[in-house]
Design an enzyme around this catalytic site. Structure first.
Site, short mmCIF file in Angstrom:
data_model
loop_
_atom_site.label_atom_id
_atom_site.label_comp_id
_atom_site.label_asym_id
_atom_site.label_seq_id
_atom_site.Cartn_x
_atom_site.Cartn_y
_atom_site.Cartn_z
N CYS A 44 85.99 25.11 -22.24
CA CYS A 44 85.92 26.20 -21.26
C CYS A 44 84.56 26.20 -20.55
O CYS A 44 84.27 25.27 -19.81
CB CYS A 44 86.23 27.54 -21.93
SG CYS A 44 86.70 28.82 -20.75
N HIS A 99 91.55 26.11 -23.73
CA HIS A 99 91.07 26.25 -25.11
C HIS A 99 92.00 25.50 -26.05
O HIS A 99 93.04 26.03 -26.43
CB HIS A 99 91.05 27.74 -25.51
CG HIS A 99 89.93 28.50 -24.87
ND1 HIS A 99 88.71 28.65 -25.46
CD2 HIS A 99 89.85 29.13 -23.68
CE1 HIS A 99 87.91 29.35 -24.67
NE2 HIS A 99 88.59 29.65 -23.58
N GLU A 146 91.68 25.04 -29.12
CA GLU A 146 91.76 25.76 -30.39
C GLU A 146 92.74 26.92 -30.33
O GLU A 146 93.10 27.48 -31.36
CB GLU A 146 90.36 26.22 -30.83
CG GLU A 146 89.81 27.47 -30.14
CD GLU A 146 89.27 27.24 -28.73
OE1 GLU A 146 89.51 26.16 -28.15
OE2 GLU A 146 88.62 28.17 -28.20
#
Lengths: 250, 201
Positions: B81, B179, B181
Site C-alpha cells: 500500500c 493488501h 495480507e
C-alpha cells in the site's frame, strides 16, 4: 471495477457473539474467532466486530477477542464500540484491527476522526452513525441507541467525512434486527451527500434487501442475524446478488 | 530458513501482516534501525497513513539510504500500500516531499467522480512474465495511486476511474498497492510465493 462488499457483523459482549433487536434483547450466537473464520471461508469480503460489552471487564476482553480473530482472519477487520481516543484506536490496531469505527465520541467531537486520520490514515477512520427516523429526516442516536443527540444524520455524515472519516457505517435504528430491509431513503440521502464508501446496516433479511441497498447507493452491506442464524451462507447471498446484476467477488 | 522482518516505523496494521506470516508457519521479527534493514534477509514495508509523514519517519530513523540500497539491489522486499507508493519520486498527497525515487514518476489522486478512498476487492490483471501475480480480486484501501508504468519494473494493473498500478515487481522486490495480507487465499498464496521465491535472490 471495485466489487460490492458483503460484511457479516459480529456484536461481541464479554467475549461472545450476541445479537439483539433494536440494540436490546441480546442472545448468544457463538465464539467470535470461530464465526469469523467460518464467515471468511464462506465468502465474506470483510468483517465488522462491534464491542457491545456492558462492563469494563467485558471491554478489556475485546482486545483479546480482536487478537484471536486476527490470527485466523485473512480479510479486513473493522472494530468499533467504546472508542473514545486515538490511543483506543491504536490499541485496537495493535491487537489486529485494520480499521476502527467511532460512534458516540465522534458525535461529541468530530476532531477524534481528524486525529485518527492524521495518525493512522483516513482508511482506518470509520464513522458509525446510528440513525433514527424523525418527522423531518433522521436524527443521530448515541450510547448504543439510548440517547438522541438531536443532530441531523445526513449533515453529521458530511461533517464526519470532512473531519477525516474514510467510510460511513450507517445503521438504521428503526430497522436493526427487524428483517424489514434497509432504510433506503436514509441510504440514498447519505450516499449522495458524501464521496466516501457507505456501508448499509440494519434490517437485512435476504439478498433482495441487499440488492436494493446497492441500488440506493451503498458500497457495502452489513448483516448479522441472517448469517448467525444460518439462514444463508455468504456465498449463497452473493450468488443471488450476482443474479440481481450486482458485481460481487465470487 | 531465513527470517522475515517487518519494518515498524509507525502505527500500521502490523498485526494483520504478522498474522499472515504466522499462517504460513513463519514468525516475523520487527525491524526499525538502518542495521536491521540492511541485515534482513526479507523485509516487509507495510504502510498506512500519509506519504509525507511516512517519509519524515524514515528520514528521522536514517532508513532512507538503506531502503533505497536494498530495493535498488533487488533484495527480497515486500512493500504494501503506502509502502509501494513511497518507492516513487513524489505524491500529490504530500506536495514537496520526496519519496525513495527507486521507481520513476508521481503518485496521484483518483480522478473526481469515483469513490475515494478506493475501498474493497478489485480485479487485478497481471502481465504475463516471471513472478506473475495470480489474476483475481485483491483487497485495496487507497486514496492515491500510480497511473503510469515505471521503466524497469514488471507491472500488474487494476481499474478505478482509469487504469492504475496494482503491483510492481523487480528482482526480489514485490510492491503491492493492494493488501495481500487482507486478500484472502489469493493474498496468502502471493505472500507464500514471495517467501519461496525470495530464496533465489
Amino acid at each position: 471495477m471495485v466489487t460490492k462488499r458483503v460484511i457479516p457483523c459480529l456484536d461481541v459482549a464479554e467475549g461472545r457473539v450476541v445479537k439483539g433487536v433494536r440494540f436490546t434483547s441480546l442472545r448468544d450466537c457463538g465464539d467470535p474467532a470461530a464465526l469469523a473464520e467460518e464467515y471468511m471461508n464462506s465468502g465474506a469480503d470483510e468483517l465488522v466486530m462491534l464491542d457491545v460489552s456492558a462492563t469494563d471487564e467485558g471491554r478489556a476482553t475485546a482486545l483479546e477477542t480482536v487478537a484471536a480473530i486476527r490470527e485466523r482472519l485473512a480479510i479486513p477487520l473493522t472494530v468499533g464500540g467504546g472508542v473514545r481516543s486515538v490511543s483506543d484506536a491504536e490499541r485496537l490496531l495493535e491487537a489486529g484491527a485494520d480499521k476502527v469505527s467511532v460512534n458516540s465520541a465522534a458525535v461529541a467531537d468530530p476532531a477524534i476522526l481528524t486525529e485518527i486520520a492524521d495518525r493512522l490514515g483516513r482508511q482506518c477512520a470509520v464513522v458509525a452513525i446510528d440513525a433514527r427516523k424523525c418527522h423531518d429526516g433522521w436524527t443521530v442516536l448515541v450510547r448504543s441507541g439510548k440517547d438522541d443527540a438531536r443532530r441531523d444524520a445526513v449533515a453529521f455524515a458530511v461533517q464526519a467525512v470532512e473531519a477525516g472519516a474514510g467510510e460511513v457505517l450507517l445503521t438504521s435504528w428503526d430497522r436493526d434486527g427487524t428483517g424489514e430491509g434497509y432504510d433506503l431513503d436514509l441510504l440514498r440521502a447519505v450516499s449522495r451527500a458524501v464521496h466516501v464508501p457507505v456501508i448499509a446496516s440494519g434490517g437485512a433479511k435476504d439478498a433482495r434487501h441487499m440488492a436494493e441497498a446497492f441500488l440506493a447507493g451503498a458500497d457495502a452491506v452489513l448483516a448479522a442475524s441472517i448469517f448467525h442464524d444460518r439462514e444463508a451462507r455468504v456465498w449463497d447471498i452473493k450468488d443471488e446478488l450476482a443474479g440481481f446484476g450486482v458485481t460481487v467477488r465470487l | 530458513m531465513s527470517t522475515v522482518a517487518i519494518l515498524t516505523t509507525g502505527v500500521a496494521n502490523v498485526a494483520s501482516v504478522a498474522a499472515a506470516f504466522h499462517r504460513l508457519g513463519t514468525e516475523p521479527v520487527t525491524a526499525e534501525t538502518p542495521e536491521a534493514v540492511e541485515r534482513a534477509d526479507r523485509l516487509v514495508v507495510p504502510g498506512v497513513g500519509a506519504f509525507g509523514a511516512a517519509m519524515d519517519r524514515l528520514h528521522g530513523l536514517g532508513l532512507v539510504a538503506p531502503l533505497r540500497k536494498r530495493i535498488e539491489a533487488g533484495r527480497p522486499t515486500l512493500a504494501i500500500c503506502l509502502g509501494m507508493q513511497i518507492l516513487f519520486e513524489s505524491s500529490e498527497e504530500s506536495p514537496g516531499c520526496e519519496g525513495l525515487g527507486v521507481a520513476s514518476g508521481v503518485v496521484g489522486a483518483f480522478p473526481g467522480g469515483v469513490r475515494s478512498p478506493h475501498f474493497g476487492w478489485n480485479r487485478v490483471h497481471p502481465r504475463p512474465g516471471p513472478g506473475t501475480i495470480e489474476p483475481g480480486h485483491y483487497y485495496f484501501a487507497n486514496s492515491f495511486r500510480v497511473a503510469h508504468h515505471p521503466a524497469g519494473w514488471d507491472a500488474a494493473w487494476c481499474e478505478h476511474g482509469g487504469a492504475f498500478l496494482a503491483a510492481v515487481t523487480r528482482g526480489g522486490v514485490l510492491a503491492c498497492q493492494f493488501h495481500p495480507e487482507l486478500s484472502g487465499t489469493l493474498g496468502q498464496s502471493l505472500i507464500g510465493e514471495w517467501l519461496a521465491r525470495s530464496d533465489q535472490w
